[in-house]
Design a protein around this motif. Structure first.
Motif, PDB file in Angstrom:
ATOM      1  N   ILE A  56      15.116   7.031   1.354  1.00  0.00           N
ATOM      2  CA  ILE A  56      13.679   6.760   1.157  1.00  0.00           C
ATOM      3  C   ILE A  56      13.433   6.237  -0.251  1.00  0.00           C
ATOM      4  CG2 ILE A  56      11.403   7.846   0.992  1.00  0.00           C
ATOM      5  CD1 ILE A  56      12.240   9.663   3.299  1.00  0.00           C
ATOM      6  N   ALA A  57      14.095   6.849  -1.245  1.00  0.00           N
ATOM      7  CA  ALA A  57      13.924   6.406  -2.635  1.00  0.00           C
ATOM      8  C   ALA A  57      14.435   4.984  -2.841  1.00  0.00           C
ATOM      9  CB  ALA A  57      14.653   7.368  -3.575  1.00  0.00           C
ATOM     10  N   LEU A  96      16.564   6.731  10.889  1.00  0.00           N
ATOM     11  CA  LEU A  96      15.703   6.761   9.706  1.00  0.00           C
ATOM     12  C   LEU A  96      15.522   5.361   9.140  1.00  0.00           C
ATOM     13  CD1 LEU A  96      14.137   8.258   7.470  1.00  0.00           C
ATOM     14  CD2 LEU A  96      16.320   8.582   6.290  1.00  0.00           C
ATOM     15  N   GLU A  97      16.583   4.562   9.129  1.00  0.00           N
ATOM     16  CA  GLU A  97      16.479   3.194   8.618  1.00  0.00           C
ATOM     17  C   GLU A  97      15.463   2.390   9.429  1.00  0.00           C
ATOM     18  OE1 GLU A  97      17.713   1.895   5.971  1.00  0.00           O
ATOM     19  OE2 GLU A  97      18.935   3.615   5.370  1.00  0.00           O
ATOM     20  N   ARG A  98      15.453   2.593  10.745  1.00  0.00           N
ATOM     21  CA  ARG A  98      14.464   1.913  11.580  1.00  0.00           C
ATOM     22  C   ARG A  98      13.050   2.346  11.232  1.00  0.00           C
ATOM     23  NH1 ARG A  98      16.014   3.042  17.547  1.00  0.00           N
ATOM     24  NH2 ARG A  98      13.781   2.558  17.707  1.00  0.00           N
ATOM     25  N   ALA A  99      12.864   3.663  11.067  1.00  0.00           N
ATOM     26  CA  ALA A  99      11.531   4.175  10.734  1.00  0.00           C
ATOM     27  C   ALA A  99      11.078   3.670   9.369  1.00  0.00           C
ATOM     28  CB  ALA A  99      11.546   5.705  10.765  1.00  0.00           C
ATOM     29  N   LEU A 100      12.002   3.622   8.409  1.00  0.00           N
ATOM     30  CA  LEU A 100      11.664   3.134   7.072  1.00  0.00           C
ATOM     31  C   LEU A 100      11.297   1.652   7.097  1.00  0.00           C
ATOM     32  CD1 LEU A 100      14.234   4.877   4.700  1.00  0.00           C
ATOM     33  CD2 LEU A 100      11.741   5.023   4.586  1.00  0.00           C
ATOM     34  N   ALA A 101      12.021   0.879   7.885  1.00  0.00           N
ATOM     35  CA  ALA A 101      11.694  -0.545   7.994  1.00  0.00           C
ATOM     36  C   ALA A 101      10.282  -0.730   8.539  1.00  0.00           C
ATOM     37  CB  ALA A 101      12.717  -1.241   8.889  1.00  0.00           C
ATOM     38  N   ASP A 102       9.911   0.102   9.503  1.00  0.00           N
ATOM     39  CA  ASP A 102       8.561   0.053  10.062  1.00  0.00           C
ATOM     40  C   ASP A 102       7.531   0.431   9.007  1.00  0.00           C
ATOM     41  OD1 ASP A 102       6.447  -0.132  11.820  1.00  0.00           O
ATOM     42  OD2 ASP A 102       6.806   1.815  12.740  1.00  0.00           O
ATOM     43  N   MET A 103       7.826   1.466   8.217  1.00  0.00           N
ATOM     44  CA  MET A 103       6.885   1.896   7.187  1.00  0.00           C
ATOM     45  C   MET A 103       6.722   0.830   6.108  1.00  0.00           C
ATOM     46  SD  MET A 103       6.614   5.363   4.943  1.00  0.00           S
ATOM     47  CE  MET A 103       5.401   6.011   6.116  1.00  0.00           C
ATOM     48  N   TYR A 139      11.439  10.376  14.785  1.00  0.00           N
ATOM     49  CA  TYR A 139      10.932  10.470  13.410  1.00  0.00           C
ATOM     50  C   TYR A 139       9.446  10.161  13.381  1.00  0.00           C
ATOM     51  CZ  TYR A 139      15.301  10.670  10.684  1.00  0.00           C
ATOM     52  OH  TYR A 139      16.471  11.050  10.110  1.00  0.00           O
ATOM     53  N   GLU A 140       8.732  10.844  12.480  1.00  0.00           N
ATOM     54  CA  GLU A 140       7.377  10.470  12.093  1.00  0.00           C
ATOM     55  C   GLU A 140       7.318  10.476  10.576  1.00  0.00           C
ATOM     56  OE1 GLU A 140       4.283  12.793  13.795  1.00  0.00           O
ATOM     57  OE2 GLU A 140       4.510  11.927  15.800  1.00  0.00           O
ATOM     58  N   LEU A 141       6.909   9.358  10.001  1.00  0.00           N
ATOM     59  CA  LEU A 141       6.793   9.220   8.552  1.00  0.00           C
ATOM     60  C   LEU A 141       5.334   8.939   8.205  1.00  0.00           C
ATOM     61  CD1 LEU A 141       9.872   8.737   9.039  1.00  0.00           C
ATOM     62  CD2 LEU A 141       9.817   7.146   7.133  1.00  0.00           C
ATOM     63  N   ARG A 142       4.794   9.719   7.288  1.00  0.00           N
ATOM     64  CA  ARG A 142       3.430   9.521   6.813  1.00  0.00           C
ATOM     65  C   ARG A 142       3.462   9.476   5.291  1.00  0.00           C
ATOM     66  NH1 ARG A 142      -0.163  10.967  11.024  1.00  0.00           N
ATOM     67  NH2 ARG A 142       0.912  12.028  12.741  1.00  0.00           N
ATOM     68  N   SER A 195       0.842  -1.190   0.000  1.00  0.00           N
ATOM     69  CA  SER A 195       0.000   0.000   0.000  1.00  0.00           C
ATOM     70  C   SER A 195       0.880   1.244   0.000  1.00  0.00           C
ATOM     71  CB  SER A 195      -0.905  -0.009   1.224  1.00  0.00           C
ATOM     72  OG  SER A 195      -1.567   1.227   1.365  1.00  0.00           O
ATOM     73  N   MET A 196       0.329   2.352  -0.485  1.00  0.00           N
ATOM     74  CA  MET A 196       1.043   3.624  -0.397  1.00  0.00           C
ATOM     75  C   MET A 196       0.650   4.404   0.848  1.00  0.00           C
ATOM     76  SD  MET A 196       1.432   5.254  -4.221  1.00  0.00           S
ATOM     77  CE  MET A 196      -0.196   4.864  -4.839  1.00  0.00           C
ATOM     78  N   THR A 197      -0.372   3.951   1.551  1.00  0.00           N
ATOM     79  CA  THR A 197      -0.844   4.663   2.741  1.00  0.00           C
ATOM     80  C   THR A 197      -0.282   3.991   3.988  1.00  0.00           C
ATOM     81  OG1 THR A 197      -2.895   5.219   1.590  1.00  0.00           O
ATOM     82  CG2 THR A 197      -2.878   5.437   3.977  1.00  0.00           C
ATOM     83  N   ALA A 198       0.482   4.744   4.780  1.00  0.00           N
ATOM     84  CA  ALA A 198       1.092   4.151   5.972  1.00  0.00           C
ATOM     85  C   ALA A 198       1.588   5.248   6.905  1.00  0.00           C
ATOM     86  CB  ALA A 198       2.241   3.224   5.588  1.00  0.00           C
ATOM     87  N   PHE A 199       1.832   4.843   8.152  1.00  0.00           N
ATOM     88  CA  PHE A 199       2.439   5.721   9.149  1.00  0.00           C
ATOM     89  C   PHE A 199       3.490   4.918   9.901  1.00  0.00           C
ATOM     90  CE2 PHE A 199       2.737   6.975  13.610  1.00  0.00           C
ATOM     91  CZ  PHE A 199       3.101   8.308  13.480  1.00  0.00           C
ATOM     92  N   ALA A 200       4.603   5.578  10.226  1.00  0.00           N
ATOM     93  CA  ALA A 200       5.653   4.907  10.989  1.00  0.00           C
ATOM     94  C   ALA A 200       6.361   5.935  11.853  1.00  0.00           C
ATOM     95  CB  ALA A 200       6.646   4.213  10.060  1.00  0.00           C
ATOM     96  N   SER A 201       6.947   5.466  12.948  1.00  0.00           N
ATOM     97  CA  SER A 201       7.698   6.352  13.822  1.00  0.00           C
ATOM     98  C   SER A 201       8.851   5.588  14.440  1.00  0.00           C
ATOM     99  CB  SER A 201       6.801   6.943  14.911  1.00  0.00           C
ATOM    100  OG  SER A 201       6.298   5.907  15.749  1.00  0.00           O
ATOM    101  N   ALA A 202       9.840   6.330  14.923  1.00  0.00           N
ATOM    102  CA  ALA A 202      10.982   5.724  15.601  1.00  0.00           C
ATOM    103  C   ALA A 202      11.620   6.791  16.485  1.00  0.00           C
ATOM    104  CB  ALA A 202      11.992   5.183  14.597  1.00  0.00           C
TER     105      ALA A 202
END
Length: 291
Positions: A53-54, A133-140, A22-25, A4-11
């Protein structure tokens, strides 16, 4: 596996320089759009943030917010007692010569060397921020995959529904053709006996019959729908990003459903075309969420 393209993650993490968070939306977008909001101390890592991120995401509008709450030790201010002592000696000497002389405390602090600020290890802080950031991205990514599994189940159910409709229409076709042929033959027989076509021959009647039957033939549309179902299932099982391919496939599904409806001469196939379009539209709405 679709995502999905819709997600939220934090670390969050505590570092020697302070607490990082971090908060990623992310929401739907045709392309990958990254919007970072970083503290002044960490603006230099923005290119690295975009690059990382890319490397993990291909589509979606991603908002990245990074907080830094500096610890008491980070950037701590100390007074240089030696410099202050020398200034004190000079001040006492000057006071004897100039009794009216006054020195403001704040101006004294501005004197070079009186205040010493502990330098922050910016390289260490930046490295810690990128590791977090890597942790937050893994969560996302994990969140996107979980939501993608749900979407995949939804799409497979609709594909099964389309397959059932295609099978039903195939089963009805012999009966529909037989009924249409009987109606056409009866109508052409009436025309042949009327004054409008007194010399109508069997060859011309047969040609007209074949023409009318060919106009309502939907075998090709059903074959293409079957092929689209197989391709959609293949894409859903692929490890590659599926959103753009599925979006294109929805257009092809819709085209065949429209053609099936336009060729319909039976209430059952008319309703089947409507049901197809409902399922396809439900799929199209969900495909917009797929990376």
């Amino acid at each position: 596996m679709i995502r999905s393209m819709t997600a939220f993650a934090s670390a969050d993490a505590d570092t020697p320089w302070g607490a990082l968070g971090y908060e990623l939306r992310s929401v739907n977008s045709r392309y990958l759009e990254v919007s970072p909001r970083l503290p002044d101390e960490l603006r230099a890592i923005e290119p690295a943030v975009r690059e990382r991120i890319a490397a993990k995401l291909t589509r979606g509008k991603v908002d990245v917010s990074l907080r830094l709450h500096a610890s008491g030790a980070a950037g701590e201010i100390r007074i240089n007692e030696q410099t202050l002592g020398r200034l004190e000696t000079v001040a006492h000497a000057m006071a004897r010569r100039f009794p009216q002389l006054g020195i403001e405390f704040t101006r004294l602090l501005d004197w070079p060397g009186v205040l010493e600020r502990e330098e922050v290890d910016l390289e260490g802080l930046r490295a810690a921020a990128l590791d977090l950031l890597e942790r937050a991205l893994a969560d996302m990514v994990a969140t996107r995959q979980r939501e993608g599994e749900r979407l995949g189940g939804f799409l497979r159910e609709r594909l099964d529904g389309i397959a059932r409709i295609v099978a039903d229409v195939r089963g009805w076709l012999p009966e529909i053709r037989k009924a249409l042929r009987a109606r056409l033959e009866a109508r052409l027989a009436e025309i042949a006996q009327s004054a409008e076509m007194p010399r109508a021959d069997n060859g011309r009647l047969e040609q007209e019959l074949v023409l009318q039957l060919s106009r309502i033939d939907v075998d090709e549309e059903l074959d293409r729908l079957t092929a689209h179902i197989a391709e959609a299932r293949r894409i859903l099982g692929s490890a590659e990003p599926a959103g753009r391919r599925l979006d294109f496939l929805m257009q092809e599904f819709n085209r065949e459903a429209n053609t099936l409806g336009s060729k319909s001469v039976d209430q059952r196939t008319t309703q089947a075309a409507i049901d197809l379009k409902v399922l396809i539209e439900q799929m199209r709405e969900q495909v917009q969420n797929i990376e």
